[in-house]
Write a protein that holds these residues in place. Structure first.
Motif, PDB file in Angstrom:
ATOM      1  N   LEU A  53      -5.278   1.365  14.757  1.00  0.00           N
ATOM      2  CA  LEU A  53      -6.117   0.162  14.767  1.00  0.00           C
ATOM      3  C   LEU A  53      -7.325   0.319  15.663  1.00  0.00           C
ATOM      4  O   LEU A  53      -8.236  -0.500  15.643  1.00  0.00           O
ATOM      5  N   MET A  87       1.218 -11.181  11.786  1.00  0.00           N
ATOM      6  CA  MET A  87       0.193 -10.939  10.752  1.00  0.00           C
ATOM      7  C   MET A  87       0.769 -11.332   9.400  1.00  0.00           C
ATOM      8  O   MET A  87       1.254 -10.495   8.659  1.00  0.00           O
ATOM      9  N   TRP A 105       3.083   0.208   0.904  1.00  0.00           N
ATOM     10  CA  TRP A 105       3.766   1.436   1.339  1.00  0.00           C
ATOM     11  C   TRP A 105       4.372   2.187   0.148  1.00  0.00           C
ATOM     12  O   TRP A 105       5.076   3.156   0.331  1.00  0.00           O
TER      13      TRP A 105
ATOM     14  N   GLU B 375      -9.311 -11.910   6.326  1.00  0.00           N
ATOM     15  CA  GLU B 375      -8.027 -11.215   6.107  1.00  0.00           C
ATOM     16  C   GLU B 375      -7.059 -11.651   7.209  1.00  0.00           C
ATOM     17  O   GLU B 375      -7.180 -11.219   8.355  1.00  0.00           O
ATOM     18  N   ASP B 376      -6.116 -12.509   6.852  1.00  0.00           N
ATOM     19  CA  ASP B 376      -5.184 -13.036   7.853  1.00  0.00           C
ATOM     20  C   ASP B 376      -4.262 -11.968   8.420  1.00  0.00           C
ATOM     21  O   ASP B 376      -3.798 -12.076   9.549  1.00  0.00           O
ATOM     22  N   ALA B 377      -3.971 -10.954   7.620  1.00  0.00           N
ATOM     23  CA  ALA B 377      -3.071  -9.899   8.110  1.00  0.00           C
ATOM     24  C   ALA B 377      -3.860  -8.601   8.258  1.00  0.00           C
ATOM     25  O   ALA B 377      -3.491  -7.561   7.718  1.00  0.00           O
ATOM     26  N   HIS B 378      -4.943  -8.693   9.040  1.00  0.00           N
ATOM     27  CA  HIS B 378      -5.837  -7.550   9.205  1.00  0.00           C
ATOM     28  C   HIS B 378      -5.099  -6.314   9.706  1.00  0.00           C
ATOM     29  O   HIS B 378      -5.232  -5.218   9.161  1.00  0.00           O
ATOM     30  N   ASP B 379      -4.291  -6.501  10.754  1.00  0.00           N
ATOM     31  CA  ASP B 379      -3.581  -5.357  11.339  1.00  0.00           C
ATOM     32  C   ASP B 379      -2.635  -4.710  10.321  1.00  0.00           C
ATOM     33  O   ASP B 379      -2.520  -3.490  10.267  1.00  0.00           O
ATOM     34  N   LEU B 380      -1.978  -5.552   9.527  1.00  0.00           N
ATOM     35  CA  LEU B 380      -1.032  -5.025   8.541  1.00  0.00           C
ATOM     36  C   LEU B 380      -1.757  -4.124   7.543  1.00  0.00           C
ATOM     37  O   LEU B 380      -1.315  -3.009   7.260  1.00  0.00           O
ATOM     38  N   VAL B 381      -2.881  -4.621   7.027  1.00  0.00           N
ATOM     39  CA  VAL B 381      -3.602  -3.863   6.003  1.00  0.00           C
ATOM     40  C   VAL B 381      -4.167  -2.571   6.600  1.00  0.00           C
ATOM     41  O   VAL B 381      -4.125  -1.516   5.965  1.00  0.00           O
ATOM     42  N   VAL B 382      -4.655  -2.657   7.843  1.00  0.00           N
ATOM     43  CA  VAL B 382      -5.239  -1.455   8.468  1.00  0.00           C
ATOM     44  C   VAL B 382      -4.157  -0.424   8.792  1.00  0.00           C
ATOM     45  O   VAL B 382      -4.401   0.773   8.713  1.00  0.00           O
ATOM     46  N   THR B 383      -2.947  -0.888   9.139  1.00  0.00           N
ATOM     47  CA  THR B 383      -1.898   0.086   9.485  1.00  0.00           C
ATOM     48  C   THR B 383      -1.141   0.586   8.251  1.00  0.00           C
ATOM     49  O   THR B 383      -0.247   1.420   8.376  1.00  0.00           O
ATOM     50  N   ALA B 384      -1.488   0.069   7.075  1.00  0.00           N
ATOM     51  CA  ALA B 384      -0.828   0.540   5.849  1.00  0.00           C
ATOM     52  C   ALA B 384      -1.356   1.933   5.496  1.00  0.00           C
ATOM     53  O   ALA B 384      -2.496   2.269   5.824  1.00  0.00           O
TER      54      ALA B 384
END
Lengths: 250, 509
Positions: A53, A87, A105, B375-384
């Motif tokens: 991140l 999130m 995933w 994007e409410d789940a920004h971290d989720l999408v970036v860590t995917a």
């Protein structure tokens, strides 16, 4: 198969001032590692760099032998990230959310649905599986986020203050899930300000101050280090941080 | 020093917060930025006054008196403007009840909720007045300079109409609370706001198309038929127009009506404010159960999964309707024009092109912000385990698909009569939507979807670039459809706007 789940070497990051300073850190496969530090010590910055991140200024990050800076996608496949702010999409149900995460995933749809239902059941969310997340409490959202982190069965779970704002029941559920995962061979790295949690759950504890790792080891090793037996983690932590602050000031 | 929790105290508190909020939005906390902005505002004001001079001078040359055509024009124009003011007031009043911010703190304190309501409703009237002044003051200023200070009375009319708008908005909101309940009031109020805002303009455009075959809303107001059927000069209908022209005997009843309505509505409804505001708080906690999902999970590529997620969220977005409904409603007159003139002469369709191109750009801007920045789940999408490029491509595709679904029926209808104009419209609409999306991409931020309503003030550079690019592509479309080589000029300007936007967009690592 490498013994280290995470190897960090020479990791640095500056914003207006250095936040992480040439950090070296190794976390063994299958261990529960707690990362402690005062506010602004750089814990979240370190974990965000590992999760992809944040881009480090310098240094190397290896996740189960994969160079996370060179092959970020391969590293992300085996990592899960859970932050203190859940999130989750307000307008999706937990099941839809887990379907989305599983899709990202690339988990087989049938396997993903079975896992999703198991996780929701395990976390006490099954009765709310078809309600929009926007109506959930902070604890419920955090559990949905945790389910999202687990649905793709990561080998390394990184959690940044996952217990913030949770009631005792929810916190217990989250802790049980994490301990269960560690027993199953998953590596967990967690930051927390609740020192009793680190004391009870973590096999090893790392203390970060001013962007550097100032102490590391099991609770017994940390006690030995400051030369006081039967001392609580709180006292050890305060002692270490205070000594470091004095050293920096001098 | 005002007594704590009194009306004056609340008013000072609200004013102080509003000022700080405005200053922070305008300057971003930097003094130099404030100075640059000040200079830009002065230049913009000068340009607006020059445009106003262009409009007013020819009108003044023929002499302005309280005759029927002038009163019809002023009243009709005023009604057009009032519909927008009323729409804005409806939006703002909904926020008085639904936006939480400090409401929980104040409602849990021993302070009077009635006083808070009086202050916040007054603030809605004041904001509506400020916005109205911002848009009309160049015209009024020029009229004052060229025709005398009697036109200053127009500001009084604006004030009275703003108060009346706030009063009507409160009355409508309370009526909705009683009829449809707290859960649905916000949504229905948004729909009413959009219909009121666009409805009157669309209505007279539609009338102009049906009766006169023209697209201009002023065609109807200037027609002798309309002038003939309107009431005689002594009618009360002309009071606001007479008042705006400096007739103080007309201004008095107009002011009494506006401010009196506001005072009466506050007096009657203030006691129920606490009750309604508390009932809206429980709305967000209502468990919105969806049908139990017995179906299997769908499999697909990460890109497809991302697109599906965007469409699902856009479909369920509670604020999207109010933000895009007006733009979609504006497509009604061109659709009507296509219907009326179908198969006659393709020349009539030329006026449809810029409307469709503008709508494509404006819709794409809003949707792209929601998909890319919100994007409410920004971290989720970036860590995917998905590349950043694939994430952005999926989001852009999701937005452009929706625009295509909205515009394709109209373009198809156009193609049946004039394939060439349909092609021009499709190309320019694609360019307009693509430009707006690209600008949103360059100026993307990490934000919650709930911040959508503030997107236009968050980056003025992005908003202005988006609007200019859409206007330029609309101009290109109109001129190209008329087979004019001049189409190249706005096209080049649009490209320059895009280049400038890219140049000033935040640098990314």
């Amino acid at each position: 198969m490498p013994n280290a789940a995470l190897e960090i070497s020479g990791l640095s990051k500056s914003f207006d001032k250095p936040v992480v300073n040439a950090l070296d850190l190794t976390i063994r496969s299958g261990e529960f590692y707690a990362l402690l530090g005062p506010n602004g010590a750089g814990k979240t910055t370190i974990l965000r760099m590992v999760a992809g991140l944040l881009r480090p200024d310098e240094g190397a990050i290896s996740v189960f032998g994969i160079d996370a800076r060179k092959d970020a996608i391969a590293a992300k496949k085996i990592i899960a990230w859970v932050s203190d702010e859940p999130m989750v999409y307000d307008r999706l149900t937990p099941l839809e959310y887990l379907e989305f995460v599983a899709g990202l995933w690339q988990i087989d749809a049938t396997t993903a649905k079975a896992r999703a239902l198991d996780l929701l059941d395990w976390l006490g969310l099954a009765p709310h599986a078809n309600a929009l997340c926007g109506s959930f409490s902070k604890g419920m959202l955090q559990k949905v986020a945790l389910a999202g982190a687990l649905v793709h069965e990561p080998r390394l779970i990184i959690l940044d203050e996952p217990l913030t704002g949770l009631d005792a029941g929810s916190a217990r559920q989250v802790k049980d899930v994490l301990l269960n995962k560690v027993r199953g061979g998953v590596t967990v790295i967690m930051t927390t300000h609740i020192l009793e949690v680190a004391e009870r759950m973590a096999e090893r504890i790392g203390v970060i101050s001013n962007g550097r790792l100032i102490a590391e080891g099991s609770l017994a090793e940390l006690r030995n280090r400051i030369g006081r037996g039967n001392t609580s983690l709180e006292e050890i932590f305060l002692d270490l941080v205070q000594t470091d602050a004095q050293g920096v000031a001098a | 020093m005002a007594q704590p929790a009194s009306i004056t105290w609340f008013a000072r508190h609200e004013l102080g917060l509003a000022w700080r909020d405005w200053a922070a939005m305008m300057t971003g906390g930097r003094r130099t930025r404030g100075m640059v902005l000040g200079a830009i505002l002065i230049v913009a004001a000068l340009i607006m006054h020059l445009i106003a001079y262009g409009i007013v001078s020819s009108w003044l040359a023929t002499g302005i008196g309280p005759d029927k055509p002038t009163l019809v024009m002023l009243t009709g124009g005023g009604l057009l403007f009032w519909s927008v003011m009323l729409s804005q007031a409806l939006e703002s009043v909904t926020r008085v009840y639904y936006a939480r911010a400090d409401l929980d703190l104040i409602l849990s304190s021993p302070a009077s909720a009635k006083r808070l309501f009086a202050v916040r409703t007054g603030a809605v009237a004041l904001t509506t007045f400020a916005m109205a002044c911002l848009l009309t003051s160049p015209l009024i200023d020029v009229l004052v300079l060229l025709d005398g200070p009697r036109w200053l009375a127009a500001f009084g009319v604006l004030g009275a109409i703003s108060a009346l708008s706030a009063a009507i908005a409160v009355a409508v909101t309370i009526a909705l609370f009683h009829t449809v309940g707290a859960k649905r009031t916000r949504l229905i109020a948004q729909i009413i706001a959009a219909i009121v805002g666009a409805g009157f303009i669309i209505g007279i455009q539609a009338a102009a198309i049906i009766y006169y075959g023209k697209f201009s809303r002023f065609t109807l107001l200037q027609s002798s038929d309309v002038i003939k059927v309107t009431p005689d000069l002594t009618s009360f209908v002309w009071l606001p127009a007479r008042a705006a022209m400096g007739d103080l005997s007309a201004l008095l009843p107009v002011a009494l009506l506006g401010f009196g309505a506001l005072a009466a509505v506050i007096a009657v409804t203030a006691s129920s404010y606490g009750h309604h505001a508390i009932s809206t708080a429980s709305v967000s906690h209502i468990r919105t159960e969806r049908r139990p999902a017995t179906r299997a999970f769908k499999s697909g590529s990460p890109k497809h999964v991302l697109r599906l997620k965007e469409w699902k969220l856009l479909q369920r977005d509670p604020w999207l309707l109010s933000q895009t409904l007006m733009q979609i409603l504006y497509l009604a007159p061109p659709a009507l024009m296509l219907w009326i003139n179908y198969g006659e002469h393709s020349g009539a369709y030329v006026v449809v092109v810029p409307v469709l191109v503008m709508a494509a750009g404006q819709l794409a801007g809003g949707l792209a912000w929601l998909a890319i920045s919100g994007e409410d789940a920004h971290d989720l999408v970036v860590t995917a385990p998905v590349s950043a490029r694939m994430i952005l491509t999926a989001k852009i595709e999701a937005v452009l698909t929706i625009i295509a679904i909205i515009l394709l029926p109209l373009i198809a209808l156009l193609a049946l009569s004039s394939p060439q104009i349909a092609l021009v419209t499709a190309v320019c609409a694609l360019l307009s939507a693509g430009s707006a999306t690209a600008i949103q991409l360059w100026f993307r931020v990490v934000a919650r979807r709930a911040m959508f309503r503030r997107r236009q003030v968050a980056s003025r550079a992005a908003t202005l670039s988006e609007a200019f690019a859409s206007i330029m592509w609309a101009g290109t479309g109109a001129l190209w459809a008329s087979s004019s080589w001049l189409a190249l000029a706005p096209a080049i300007l649009a490209i320059l706007v895009l280049g400038f936007a890219k140049l000033i967009s935040p640098r990314r690592d």
